[in-house]
Design a protein around this motif. Structure first.
Motif, PDB file in Angstrom:
ATOM      1  N   GLU A 207       4.351   8.550  -1.113  1.00  0.00           N
ATOM      2  CA  GLU A 207       5.047   7.450  -1.772  1.00  0.00           C
ATOM      3  C   GLU A 207       4.527   7.251  -3.194  1.00  0.00           C
ATOM      4  O   GLU A 207       5.286   6.963  -4.119  1.00  0.00           O
ATOM      5  CB  GLU A 207       4.867   6.158  -0.961  1.00  0.00           C
ATOM      6  CG  GLU A 207       5.596   6.165   0.377  1.00  0.00           C
ATOM      7  CD  GLU A 207       5.248   4.943   1.213  1.00  0.00           C
ATOM      8  OE1 GLU A 207       6.052   4.604   2.107  1.00  0.00           O
ATOM      9  OE2 GLU A 207       4.171   4.333   0.972  1.00  0.00           O
TER      10      GLU A 207
ATOM     11  N   HIS B  32       0.848  -1.166   0.000  1.00  0.00           N
ATOM     12  CA  HIS B  32       0.000   0.000   0.000  1.00  0.00           C
ATOM     13  C   HIS B  32       0.891   1.225   0.000  1.00  0.00           C
ATOM     14  O   HIS B  32       1.855   1.299   0.777  1.00  0.00           O
ATOM     15  CB  HIS B  32      -0.893   0.031   1.244  1.00  0.00           C
ATOM     16  CG  HIS B  32      -2.327  -0.272   0.941  1.00  0.00           C
ATOM     17  ND1 HIS B  32      -3.176  -0.840   1.856  1.00  0.00           N
ATOM     18  CD2 HIS B  32      -3.075  -0.081  -0.169  1.00  0.00           C
ATOM     19  CE1 HIS B  32      -4.374  -1.001   1.322  1.00  0.00           C
ATOM     20  NE2 HIS B  32      -4.332  -0.544   0.094  1.00  0.00           N
ATOM     21  N   LEU B  33       0.608   2.198  -0.854  1.00  0.00           N
ATOM     22  CA  LEU B  33       1.418   3.402  -0.931  1.00  0.00           C
ATOM     23  C   LEU B  33       0.676   4.571  -0.314  1.00  0.00           C
ATOM     24  O   LEU B  33      -0.526   4.740  -0.537  1.00  0.00           O
ATOM     25  CB  LEU B  33       1.738   3.737  -2.398  1.00  0.00           C
ATOM     26  CG  LEU B  33       2.506   2.678  -3.196  1.00  0.00           C
ATOM     27  CD1 LEU B  33       2.748   3.176  -4.612  1.00  0.00           C
ATOM     28  CD2 LEU B  33       3.816   2.335  -2.520  1.00  0.00           C
ATOM     29  N   THR B  34       1.416   5.358   0.463  1.00  0.00           N
ATOM     30  CA  THR B  34       0.849   6.610   0.930  1.00  0.00           C
ATOM     31  C   THR B  34       0.815   7.588  -0.239  1.00  0.00           C
ATOM     32  O   THR B  34       1.366   7.329  -1.320  1.00  0.00           O
ATOM     33  CB  THR B  34       1.686   7.196   2.070  1.00  0.00           C
ATOM     34  OG1 THR B  34       2.984   7.526   1.561  1.00  0.00           O
ATOM     35  CG2 THR B  34       1.831   6.193   3.212  1.00  0.00           C
ATOM     36  N   VAL B  35       0.161   8.743  -0.010  1.00  0.00           N
ATOM     37  CA  VAL B  35       0.076   9.742  -1.075  1.00  0.00           C
ATOM     38  C   VAL B  35       1.463  10.196  -1.504  1.00  0.00           C
ATOM     39  O   VAL B  35       1.781  10.305  -2.706  1.00  0.00           O
ATOM     40  CB  VAL B  35      -0.762  10.943  -0.608  1.00  0.00           C
ATOM     41  CG1 VAL B  35      -0.740  12.053  -1.668  1.00  0.00           C
ATOM     42  CG2 VAL B  35      -2.194  10.510  -0.327  1.00  0.00           C
TER      43      VAL B  35
ATOM     44  N   SER C 136     -10.667   2.980  -1.411  1.00  0.00           N
ATOM     45  CA  SER C 136     -10.099   2.621  -0.115  1.00  0.00           C
ATOM     46  C   SER C 136      -8.935   1.651  -0.223  1.00  0.00           C
ATOM     47  O   SER C 136      -8.296   1.352   0.779  1.00  0.00           O
ATOM     48  CB  SER C 136     -11.185   1.988   0.772  1.00  0.00           C
ATOM     49  OG  SER C 136     -11.646   0.783   0.196  1.00  0.00           O
TER      50      SER C 136
END
Length: 688
Positions: free
Chosen positions: A621, A616-619, A679
């Motif tokens: 990243e 899962h990537l953060t914004v 999500s």
């Protein structure tokens, strides 16, 4: 200590409350209405006619002279009314109290001895002081455990006892007075050959006259007219010629102040025994008087102040003890008569006391013409009217457990001493209350057809991801195991539900055992990749959660507003892919506009628990990764077209999850692919 509650007592408020309790007579007199005088006089006179022979008999049961019963009837009736709360409760000597007084005093002094008489009055004063202490300590709430079913059963049983007890006078069968119903019935059956027909007819006519007058008009005192008529017949024909028994002359005497010394009790070493006896009498009187007052208040619609009633009973016993009387309580028969004959205020009992005194002084000899059979007929009619037949039917139709309590109390009233009958019902009510408190309702709920409120529908479809459970009852140590087992069963029965919303408006209190349950449920759902949310949490329960650290563990953002909880969970927490592709139902209002699509069997299904993304990537990243890939980056939005239209990333390509499997061969293998969804759940499936 966790959960401790600090109560601030204002001395000025306490002093004002005590003062108001003692000036109660002024409030009653100030609020008295002139139009109530006539009905109160009629009711008071009717009760007085019953009270004079009754109190003489009760005094005899207690081993005391008749004057003790009459003095008690005069002063206790007046004091109990002026300082009490009930408009209809008639205080004075009673059968149960008289029996208890006899059993307490007999070991202390010889019946009829001066010491016996003094001890009876002293114990009455002790009972009064204890009742006042109970009232100021606000212990009237203990009577709350005498449930409606207990009172109905007790009233019905007392009605039977009173009616059967009067048969000996109605039939004029000479049998010994017995507190046991079975003994009385057997003695009556064995001596049916002694039935005196004249007495039976006289008693029956008395009842018939009362019924005719009451059926014709309530403005005439049917009971008094019937008794006066019966007395006139006896006076005209003669009691001996008729062969009927009469009440007999009432001795003329004014109440006298009791003379005793405190040292006398210690010299004879009876103070402790009197005090323990007073505790027993006050306990019985508390249940007896308040039970009667509550039962009548339910029929009359009157608001009853139980603690003020205790103070009234205290003042009644103190005045009775001071003026050569003995311990008193509320009377079933006289209170029922007071209510049935239309009393409107406490002044009916004041008039009753004054009429008893005037009757004793002026008309005592005329009681020699009052036939016991006529009086017995009236008492039996009142005993029948005491039973709340409508209430009995409602209980029997409404609840098995309440019906069991009512029947048990009724049977106990008939077969055990009266002082234990209500206690047996209270204990049974308390046991059922504890059982029900330890078994709070834990039910899955769904929205109703209009989506206005949550309802219990066991057969209705449920959301495969979001479970909503309502808890109704205290979440304390006695109920913790039951709640934990119910939530665990719900967790195991619905493996797809990774999110649980607890509706807790029915939880009025929570202790550390309840917190332990909630923490265990939280670990269970988070361990399965889900979470726990709460709504409708009462302020006092939320405060306890904060002080015990549970709010910190759960997170303050997990406490949701009731009107927004489902909307938030639907939009921000649950997987909309499941809603679109896997769920056939539309449980919530938020589900209604969704477009449902056939699910491609080649897509990974939502197991609910254990499905997690590889990355899962953060914004930040995500932006760095896209920038590093440059023109080679391929952004694929796997949401639905209607979602894509509302907003999407620049340069992203729409490829709904349902169409992804069929388009996999068209995707490049030599470019980094970034999957985008709302999500992350649908992009996780697309990645797999």
């Amino acid at each position: 200590m966790l959960g401790a509650e600090v109560v601030t007592v204002n001395p000025a408020e306490s002093a004002d409350r005590y003062a108001r309790a003692f000036i109660r007579p002024l409030e009653i007199l100030r609020g008295y209405r002139r139009r109530d005088i006539r009905p109160d006089l009629v009711a008071g006179a009717t009760v007085a006619v019953l009270a004079i022979p009754q109190c003489i008999a009760y005094a005899s049961i207690a081993g005391l002279p008749p004057t003790y019963g009459l003095y008690s009837a005069v002063v206790a009736t007046i004091a109990g009314a002026l300082w009490g709360s009930s408009r209809h409760l008639s205080t004075g000597p009673t059968n149960a109290i008289s029996i208890l007084v006899l059993s307490i005093l007999t070991p202390l002094a010889a019946i009829g001895a001066p010491e016996y008489l003094v001890a009876a009055s002293v114990m009455a004063i002790m009972v009064g002081v204890l009742c006042i202490i109970f009232g100021f300590a606000r212990l009237g709430m203990l009577v709350n455990f005498a449930s409606r079913s207990v009172l109905l059963g007790f009233t019905a049983g007392a009605g039977v006892l009173i009616a059967v007890g009067q048969l000996r006078n109605l039939l004029r069968i000479d049998i010994p007075r017995s507190p046991h119903l079975l003994h009385t019935v057997l003695d009556l059956v064995r001596n049916l050959d002694q039935v005196h027909l004249t007495s039976l007819v006289l008693g029956g006519i008395t009842v018939l006259v009362i019924l005719l007058i009451d059926g014709f008009t309530r403005r005439l005192p049917g009971a008094i007219l019937a008794l006066v008529g019966a007395g006139a017949v006896v006076a005209a024909v003669g009691a001996e010629r008729l062969g009927v028994a009469v009440v007999g002359q009432v001795p003329r005497a004014m109440p006298r102040v009791t003379e005793f010394s405190i040292g006398w009790m210690f010299e004879r070493d009876i103070f402790g025994a009197l005090l323990m006896g007073a505790l027993a009498v006050s306990a019985l009187g508390l249940v007896e008087a308040i039970s009667i007052a509550r039962e009548i208040s339910r029929q009359s619609g009157e608001q009853l102040d139980v603690n003020q009633e205790l103070i009234g009973q205290g003042m009644a016993n103190i005045t009775a003890g001071i003026f050569s009387g003995y311990a008193c309580s509320g009377s079933f028969t006289r209170s029922a008569v007071n209510f049935q004959t239309g009393a409107r205020s406490q002044m009916s009992s004041v008039f009753c006391g004054l009429i008893i005194l005037a009757g004793v002084l002026a008309f005592g000899p005329l009681a020699a013409y009052l036939p016991r059979a006529g009086l017995a007929g009236l008492i039996m009619l009142i005993a029948y009217r005491m039973v709340d037949w409508r209430g009995v039917r409602r209980v029997m139709r409404g609840s098995r457990s309440e019906t069991g309590i009512m029947i048990s109390t009724f049977v106990a009233t008939l077969v055990v001493p009266l002082e234990f009958a209500v206690l047996a019902g209270v204990i049974l009510s308390l046991a059922i209350y504890i059982y029900k408190s330890s078994m709070p309702t834990v039910e899955s709920v769904v929205p109703d057809e209009n989506f206005h409120q949550f309802v219990v529908k066991p057969d209705a479809p449920v959301c495969p991801q979001l479970g909503i459970v309502k808890i109704g009852g205290s979440l304390f140590f006695g109920a913790a195991t039951h709640v934990e087992d119910a939530l665990l069963a719900n967790f195991e029965a619905k493996p797809g539900q990774t999110v649980l919303l607890l509706r807790m408006h029915g939880v009025d209190r929570c202790d550390l055992s309840g917190i332990d349950v909630l923490e265990g449920v939280l670990r269970m759902y988070r361990g399965a990749g889900g979470d726990l949310y709460l709504t409708n949490v009462r302020p006092e329960v939320r405060d306890f959660m904060r002080r015990t650290g549970f709010e910190h563990i759960l997170g303050s953002d997990r406490f949701l507003e009731p009107d927004q909880a489902v909307e938030f969970l639907f939009n921000e927490v649950i997987d909309s892919a499941v809603c679109c592709y896997e769920c056939e139902h539309r449980v919530f209002a938020e589900c209604q506009p969704l477009v449902k699509h056939p699910y491609d069997g080649r897509l990974p299904t939502s197991t609910g628990r254990g499905l997690s993304p590889l990355k899962h990537l953060t914004v930040v990243e995500f932006e760095d990764a896209v920038a590093e890939a440059g023109d080679r980056a391929l952004l694929i939005d796997v949401r639905e077209p209607e979602e894509y239209v509302l907003g999407h990333l620049p340069d992203s390509r729409l490829l709904p999850l349902r169409d992804l499997v069929g388009s996999i061969e068209d995707l490049p293998r030599d470019r980094p692919i970034f999957l985008v969804s709302r999500s992350g759940r649908r992009s996780t499936r697309a990645m797999r």
